[in-house]
Motif scaffolding. Structure first.
Motif, PDB file in Angstrom:
ATOM      1  N   TYR A 188      -1.506 -16.056  -1.472  1.00  0.00           N
ATOM      2  CA  TYR A 188      -2.736 -16.835  -1.609  1.00  0.00           C
ATOM      3  C   TYR A 188      -3.833 -16.002  -2.280  1.00  0.00           C
ATOM      4  CZ  TYR A 188      -7.059 -19.189  -0.243  1.00  0.00           C
ATOM      5  OH  TYR A 188      -8.296 -19.774  -0.253  1.00  0.00           O
ATOM      6  N   TYR A 190      -3.536 -13.459  -4.332  1.00  0.00           N
ATOM      7  CA  TYR A 190      -3.261 -13.149  -5.733  1.00  0.00           C
ATOM      8  C   TYR A 190      -2.710 -14.346  -6.511  1.00  0.00           C
ATOM      9  CZ  TYR A 190      -4.078  -8.359  -4.318  1.00  0.00           C
ATOM     10  OH  TYR A 190      -4.661  -7.206  -3.840  1.00  0.00           O
ATOM     11  N   GLN A 191      -2.829 -15.543  -5.920  1.00  0.00           N
ATOM     12  CA  GLN A 191      -2.441 -16.779  -6.593  1.00  0.00           C
ATOM     13  C   GLN A 191      -0.998 -16.737  -7.080  1.00  0.00           C
ATOM     14  OE1 GLN A 191      -4.677 -19.596  -6.861  1.00  0.00           O
ATOM     15  NE2 GLN A 191      -5.596 -18.290  -5.293  1.00  0.00           N
ATOM     16  N   ASN A 193       3.142 -17.818  -6.435  1.00  0.00           N
ATOM     17  CA  ASN A 193       3.944 -18.896  -5.867  1.00  0.00           C
ATOM     18  C   ASN A 193       4.772 -18.398  -4.692  1.00  0.00           C
ATOM     19  OD1 ASN A 193       3.090 -20.824  -7.767  1.00  0.00           O
ATOM     20  ND2 ASN A 193       4.637 -20.140  -9.251  1.00  0.00           N
TER      21      ASN A 193
END
Length: 226
Positions: A188, A190-191, A193
């Motif tokens: 979350y 570091y964005q 998946n």
């Protein structure tokens, strides 16, 4: 398989609560006497969390601007859940040094819980540091419990049957889910998946934990506490 896992939690909570209530005469004088209340609280928390997330009519007013944020429900729940089990293990363990370790672990968890809101909003964000501290502390308690009773197999078959299986369930869950919780926070931040099978593993851990709880209640034999 995914459909089964996604829909297994709520029925499992209900079945575990039912079995716990049926077997209540076997442990009503032990530290587990409040466990059915915790199970009911768990069931209601998950139910409320589901409805507040998926149905607008149930959105909590303080989240009017953040309608999908219902994490405060779980943040409060985690405080209650961890605190209860610290009490349970402190009660079940007789070794004075181990009891002190549990007190230290509890203080550590509470301190992290007090500090965590300065970094993450208690109302709008999951308290990740607090949760991981609680998971670590619970694992310490479980290890201490099994260390104290490692040479007491007969005792564990009678007075400690319930807490033994509950401990196994908690051990399986937190050993598996604590890394998942940490990785989700990392992803979350570091964005990134999430790995496709993480959700399945998470739900499977819940199923295994509650199956262990049910086994523990079903195998209880005595109703007194010494």
């Amino acid at each position: 398989m995914d459909t089964i896992l996604e829909n297994a939690s709520q029925p499992l909570y209900a079945v575990t609560l039912l079995v716990a209530l049926i077997k209540y005469p076997k442990y009503y004088t032990t530290p587990l006497k409040y466990f059915p209340i915790l199970l009911m609280y768990t069931f209601l928390t998950e139910l409320l969390g589901y409805f507040t997330k998926h149905y607008e009519v149930f959105h909590i007013s303080i989240f009017s601007s953040f309608i999908r944020h219902n994490v405060i429900i779980y943040n409060i729940y985690n405080l209650v859940f961890f605190s209860y089990f610290f009490y349970v293990y402190w009660s079940y363990i007789d070794h004075k040094k181990y009891k002190k370790y549990i007190i230290f672990a509890t203080i550590f968890y509470l301190l992290v819980s007090l500090i965590n809101p300065f970094f993450q909003s208690f109302k709008l964000e999951s308290q990740v540091y607090s949760y991981l501290a609680g998971a670590f502390a619970i694992l310490i308690c479980i290890i201490l419990f099994f260390m104290e009773h490692r040479n007491s197999s007969k005792k564990l078959d009678y007075r400690f049957t319930g807490i033994k299986w509950i401990s196994i369930g908690l051990l399986i869950f937190y050993l598996g889910y604590a890394p998942i919780k940490a990785s989700r926070f990392y992803n979350y931040t570091y964005q990134l998946n999430e790995y496709v099978h993480i959700r399945r593993i998470h739900l499977s851990l819940i199923v295994l934990m509650y199956i262990c709880f049910i086994i523990g209640f079903l195998r209880m034999k005595r109703k007194f506490w010494i």
